[in-house]
Design a protein around this motif. Structure first.
Motif, PDB file in Angstrom:
ATOM      1  N   THR A   8       0.824  -1.207   0.000  1.00  0.00           N
ATOM      2  CA  THR A   8       0.000   0.000   0.000  1.00  0.00           C
ATOM      3  C   THR A   8       0.858   1.257   0.000  1.00  0.00           C
ATOM      4  OG1 THR A   8      -1.757  -1.179   1.179  1.00  0.00           O
ATOM      5  CG2 THR A   8      -1.835   1.221   1.218  1.00  0.00           C
ATOM      6  N   TRP A  15      -6.514   3.130   6.349  1.00  0.00           N
ATOM      7  CA  TRP A  15      -5.585   2.403   7.222  1.00  0.00           C
ATOM      8  C   TRP A  15      -6.310   1.707   8.382  1.00  0.00           C
ATOM      9  CZ3 TRP A  15      -1.036   0.916   5.881  1.00  0.00           C
ATOM     10  CH2 TRP A  15      -0.310   1.618   4.920  1.00  0.00           C
ATOM     11  N   ILE A  23      -7.554  -1.400   6.844  1.00  0.00           N
ATOM     12  CA  ILE A  23      -6.448  -2.345   6.677  1.00  0.00           C
ATOM     13  C   ILE A  23      -6.121  -3.029   8.001  1.00  0.00           C
ATOM     14  CG2 ILE A  23      -3.971  -2.490   6.226  1.00  0.00           C
ATOM     15  CD1 ILE A  23      -4.334  -0.355   4.078  1.00  0.00           C
ATOM     16  N   SER A  41     -10.847   4.372  -0.590  1.00  0.00           N
ATOM     17  CA  SER A  41      -9.436   4.701  -0.717  1.00  0.00           C
ATOM     18  C   SER A  41      -9.010   4.781  -2.171  1.00  0.00           C
ATOM     19  CB  SER A  41      -8.584   3.656   0.013  1.00  0.00           C
ATOM     20  OG  SER A  41      -7.211   3.900  -0.192  1.00  0.00           O
ATOM     21  N   GLN A  56      -5.784   4.478  -2.751  1.00  0.00           N
ATOM     22  CA  GLN A  56      -4.491   3.798  -2.755  1.00  0.00           C
ATOM     23  C   GLN A  56      -4.552   2.448  -3.471  1.00  0.00           C
ATOM     24  OE1 GLN A  56      -3.280   3.596   1.330  1.00  0.00           O
ATOM     25  NE2 GLN A  56      -3.609   5.796   1.681  1.00  0.00           N
ATOM     26  N   GLY A 116      -4.785  -0.695  -2.406  1.00  0.00           N
ATOM     27  CA  GLY A 116      -3.843  -1.683  -1.880  1.00  0.00           C
ATOM     28  C   GLY A 116      -4.367  -3.109  -1.989  1.00  0.00           C
TER      29      GLY A 116
END
Length: 408
Positions: free
Chosen positions: A33, A51, A54, A86, A88, A90
């Motif tokens: 990530t 996060w 996650i 998100s 991101q 990941g």
């Protein structure tokens, strides 16, 4: 059905193993990530939420085998919220993949199929509702996703089957080991009973004869006979005692010899048999008992165990006669038939009260006969006491042995 987790050779406990897996997955997802988010700008609130999701998804894996369905649901929800929120993008989907596999491997196959189907339908429905240019997953990727989910469930199911098979093999091995130990204990018990029965027959017969012979000569000496007569009587009694004790020692050595070495096989041939019936009769006659033998039919060679059983039955019967009955005469009859040997030992003694339970001698004789598929009865008669035994000459069979009351 939950299968037990066995720790072998100091291996890692299941809780610790799950914690390590969760830690490794957390490390992989975090590094991946961070690398993918280097060129991505998003609001701080979304980054914090991402996060947190996650952490929740990866942390739930520490409980994946204790609550597989709940962990799979938690990781799926985390993924469902994470990817739209998100930027991101990941690899949090790894947590759901591992949780889905664990659900199938722990035997929750229906729940695993349901979760995979819900995931596939949700992703497909969401993508098909998007406008043509805004789809994130094309049809090929969607087909690959369905194959990926099916593979996870199938591999988990196969692992469950393998674990169940190994568990069954282990249980069978333990059962076979327990059965082998039980058979060993049973064999040891039977061998102890066999040796105890042999010792009872040998010692009971020999000591009884020695006692009767000694008592007879002491009775004669108490009448103050002439020195020559007393010496002759004492010599005759001592010769009889010597012969009896010699035979007893010979049989004791043969019976106890198997105990001198742990791995020595039991003797296959008897130390005594009907071939020594004449010596047995002579020893009984030395006590003053008039013993007669009757033979009917044609004698045939007997198997060593059957030969020993027949000899012991006659020996124990004569022991009872000399010790308890006060008889003056006894008759030993052997009737050789086509496929069996009949034994009859009767005396003109006092007999035995019918209300008294049978003694160990009669029970031992009955067990010997029953061991070869024969039978034995012992009971009082108007003339004294009588023992009848039947021993098959062929292969042993299972029959019922009856024995009437005899304290002797």
């Amino acid at each position: 059905m939950a299968l037990p987790f066995r720790v072998r050779g100091g291996g890692m406990p299941p809780q610790a193993a799950d914690a390590v897996v969760a830690l490794v997955v957390t490390l992989v997802v975090t590094v991946w990530t961070l690398l993918s988010a280097r060129n991505v700008d998003e609001p701080v609130a979304r980054t914090v939420v991402a996060w947190v999701l996650i952490a929740v998804g990866c942390g739930a894996l520490a409980f994946r085998r204790r609550a597989p369905v709940a962990v799979a649901v938690v990781t799926l929800i985390a993924c469902v919220v994470y990817y739209p929120v998100s930027a991101q993008d990941g690899p949090l989907m790894i947590t759901f993949a591992l949780a889905l596999y664990t659900t199938a491997a722990e035997g929750r196959f229906v729940a695993a199929v349901a979760l995979a189907a819900v995931t596939l339908l949700a992703v497909g429905l969401g993508e098909f509702r998007q406008e043509g240019g805004r789809r994130q997953i094309d049809d090929t990727s969607l087909a690959m996703l369905s194959g990926w989910l099916i593979s996870l469930v199938a591999v988990g199911r196969a692992q469950r089957t393998r674990i169940a098979y190994l568990h069954e093999v282990e249980q069978r091995a333990l059962a076979a080991e327990r059965e082998q130990e039980a058979r060993a204990r049973q064999s040891a018990t039977e061998e102890r009973l066999r040796i105890a029965r042999e010792l009872h027959d040998v010692l009971g017969h020999s000591v009884s004869l020695i006692n009767v012979q000694s008592g007879a000569v002491l009775h004669r000496l108490s009448k103050n006979p002439e020195p020559e007569i007393a010496l002759a009587a004492a010599e005759e009694a001592l010769q009889a005692v010597k012969a009896t004790s010699k035979d007893a020692l010979r049989e004791l050595r043969a019976t106890l010899g198997v105990l001198r070495q742990a791995d020595e096989a039991a003797p296959t041939g008897p130390t005594s048999g009907l071939a020594l019936l004449g010596e047995l009769v002579e020893r009984a006659r030395s006590t003053g008992l008039d013993v007669r033998t009757e033979l009917t039919g044609t004698p045939v060679p007997l198997a060593p165990p059957v030969d020993l059983a027949a000899y012991r039955i006659v020996q124990e019967s004569l022991t009872n006669v000399t010790r308890h009955s006060g008889a003056r005469t006894a008759t030993i009859a052997l009737d050789w038939r086509a496929d069996e040997l009949w034994l009859r030992i009767e005396d003109d003694g006092e007999g035995a009260p019918e209300e008294l339970p049978s003694g160990s001698g009669i029970r031992g004789m009955a067990e010997r006969a029953r061991a070869f598929g024969g039978e034995l009865t012992a009971h009082s008669t108007p003339e004294g006491f009588r023992v009848d035994a039947r021993l098959p000459l062929g292969a042993p069979a299972s029959t019922t042995t009856t024995s009437e009351g005899d304290p002797r």
